[in-house]
Motif scaffolding. Structure first.
Motif, short mmCIF file in Angstrom:
data_model
loop_
_atom_site.label_atom_id
_atom_site.label_comp_id
_atom_site.label_asym_id
_atom_site.label_seq_id
_atom_site.Cartn_x
_atom_site.Cartn_y
_atom_site.Cartn_z
N ILE A 24 91.86 28.03 6.84
CA ILE A 24 92.17 28.45 8.21
C ILE A 24 92.94 27.33 8.90
CG2 ILE A 24 91.20 29.00 10.49
CD1 ILE A 24 88.79 30.26 9.03
N LEU A 25 92.46 26.10 8.74
CA LEU A 25 93.06 24.95 9.43
C LEU A 25 94.51 24.72 9.03
CD1 LEU A 25 90.06 22.45 9.30
CD2 LEU A 25 90.90 23.72 11.28
N MET A 26 94.84 24.94 7.75
CA MET A 26 96.20 24.65 7.30
C MET A 26 97.15 25.84 7.44
SD MET A 26 96.28 24.89 3.18
CE MET A 26 98.03 25.09 3.28
N SER A 27 96.58 27.02 7.73
CA SER A 27 97.40 28.23 7.71
C SER A 27 98.39 28.28 8.87
CB SER A 27 96.51 29.46 7.77
OG SER A 27 95.88 29.54 9.04
N GLY A 28 99.47 29.01 8.64
CA GLY A 28 100.47 29.22 9.70
C GLY A 28 101.05 27.94 10.24
N GLY A 29 101.24 26.95 9.34
CA GLY A 29 101.79 25.67 9.78
C GLY A 29 100.88 24.99 10.79
N GLY A 30 99.56 25.23 10.66
CA GLY A 30 98.60 24.61 11.59
C GLY A 30 98.33 25.44 12.83
N HIS A 31 98.93 26.65 12.90
CA HIS A 31 98.72 27.51 14.07
C HIS A 31 98.02 28.83 13.74
CE1 HIS A 31 100.97 24.91 16.79
NE2 HIS A 31 101.81 24.72 15.80
N CYS A 32 97.65 29.04 12.48
CA CYS A 32 96.86 30.17 12.01
C CYS A 32 97.42 31.54 12.41
CB CYS A 32 95.41 30.07 12.49
SG CYS A 32 94.34 31.29 11.68
N ASN A 33 98.12 32.15 11.47
CA ASN A 33 98.63 33.52 11.66
C ASN A 33 97.45 34.47 11.39
OD1 ASN A 33 101.17 35.47 9.86
ND2 ASN A 33 100.06 35.91 11.74
N PHE A 34 96.61 34.68 12.44
CA PHE A 34 95.26 35.22 12.23
C PHE A 34 95.17 36.73 12.04
CE2 PHE A 34 95.79 34.47 16.82
CZ PHE A 34 95.58 35.74 17.33
N THR A 35 96.20 37.47 12.43
CA THR A 35 96.24 38.90 12.11
C THR A 35 97.67 39.41 12.30
OG1 THR A 35 95.14 41.04 12.36
CG2 THR A 35 95.67 39.89 14.40
#
Length: 400
Positions: free
Chosen positions: A48-59
């Protein structure tokens, strides 16, 4: 002295403190279940922490079953229908996490990914679901006479009536990814479908290597196709091959040895455009014309490697047709992919035909559940894999 360690008794053990595991723990705890989450890592939610370049593309606003790959494509429908993107967005609003739509329905945190992780941990804490890190599972035994499992862990034995496997796939081993979940599935009689890296860059080793290296860092809007699937987004040339959103997407459909077709000019009919240029600007050189739709460097390199550049009036119709074909249907045979090292997801996994699509419970071993990426369900790029984590975690939590 020094007898057997006391067995910790709980209702539900979730193995894996990632997106699916934490969602399941929070939702099961809200039903009054005593929940313990175990993870071998030193931090919860590393991906979760590393996803989306650190901004989390959560849905993703446009989540639907068609955005997922599985050998059993109907499996994801029930869970996705019962916990939608709107349900997760409501949770994000409840916790006041600022976010925005980037493009194509992809929702990202305005701040950092840790906002999503803190939200999930707060949801667990609110229902007294415990998260225990730095704990390795050494052995799992099914209880006799009652539904349940005994876990031997580095923190002592734990007994539960429901065991949830939320250990993810093999992607990004530096984050602690292992095949643990697949091993558990096999131990209890499940088939694990062959796994491979998905949403992953291609490596190029043939004559195209020079082109990729020279254009490293250049991004081009393309239509990329393979095996009947197409994606329209940017490709990125790298010193090792091809990456970018369109390439990551198509990699999940590509098999070794196959060609990938790339339309470098998807907004126009390339044969018509070339014929029109020949009428309107007969003396213009091909590299000049290409320099108006690509970078000058890319136009120069394409002419050096693919075409000899001359005034467009000097090409025959057959030559122009060949140029158009190369630009609109460039055939690339990747040497391979970057593998699990950089892959965003793992394709394949626990065969969903042996798992209930309503409850996520094993059809082979009562009280055993599989959620998230360990299953043979993989989303496209753009927040779909997180939505599957939330939906499958919620589905299991209603029954554990």
């Amino acid at each position: 002295m020094g007898g057997e360690a006391a067995v910790l008794e709980t209702d539900v053990v979730v193995i894996g403190a990632g997106a699916a595991g934490l969602m399941c723990a929070a939702k099961a705890g809200a039903r009054g279940r005593r929940v313990l989450v175990l993870d071998h890592a030193n931090k919860a939610g590393k991906k979760i922490l590393m996803s989306g370049g650190g901004h989390c593309n959560f849905t993703n606003l446009y989540t639907e079953p068609a955005n997922f790959l599985s050998q059993n494509p109907h499996f994801c429908k029930s869970a996705l229908a019962r916990y939608t993107q709107w349900d997760f967005i409501a949770l994000v609003h409840k916790h006041g996490v600022p976010h925005h739509e980037k493009k194509l329905g992809q929702l990202f945190c305005d701040g950092k990914s840790i906002d999503i992780l803190k939200m999930l941990l707060a949801e667990c804490e609110a229902v007294s679901a415990q998260v225990q890190l730095n704990t390795t599972i050494e052995k799992i035994e099914r209880l006799e006479h009652v539904t349940g499992y005994l876990l031997h862990t580095t923190s002592g034995p734990v007994r539960c009536s429901s065991l949830v496997i939320a250990t993810g796939g093999l992607s990004i081993p530096t984050m602690g990814a292992t095949g643990f979940g697949y091993d558990v599935a096999r131990q209890f009689g499940h088939q694990v479908l062959p796994t491979r890296a998905g949403l992953v860059p291609f490596t190029i080793t043939d004559q195209l290597k020079e082109l990729c290296t020279e254009l490293s860092g250049t991004s081009v809007d393309c239509l990329v196709s393979c095996n009947g699937k197409s994606f329209r987004e940017n490709i990125l040339f790298t010193h090792r091959g091809l990456s970018g959103p369109a390439i990551l997407q198509i990699s999940s459909y590509w098999l070794p040895g196959q060609a990938v077709e790339i339309n470098l000019l998807p907004d126009r009919s390339v044969p018509d455009w070339l014929q029109q240029q020949r009428l309107d600007r007969p003396n213009a050189e091909l590299k000049t014309l290409l320099g108006e739709v690509f970078t000058k460097k890319m136009a120069q390199l394409l002419c050096e490697q693919w075409f000899s550049s001359k005034p467009i009036k000097q090409y025959t119709h057959a030559e122009l047709a060949a140029i158009a074909d190369k630009l609109a249907a460039w055939q690339v045979v990747p040497a391979g992919t970057e593998g699990y090292r950089t892959a965003e997801v793992t394709l394949g996994g626990v065969d969903t035909r042996e798992v209930s699509s309503k409850t996520m419970e094993s059809l082979k071993s009562p009280g055993l559940y599989f959620i998230g990426e360990v299953l043979d369900v993989t989303g496209h790029l753009g927040g779909f894999n997180f939505q599957w984590a939330w939906a499958s975690g919620n589905a299991a939590a209603q029954f554990v």
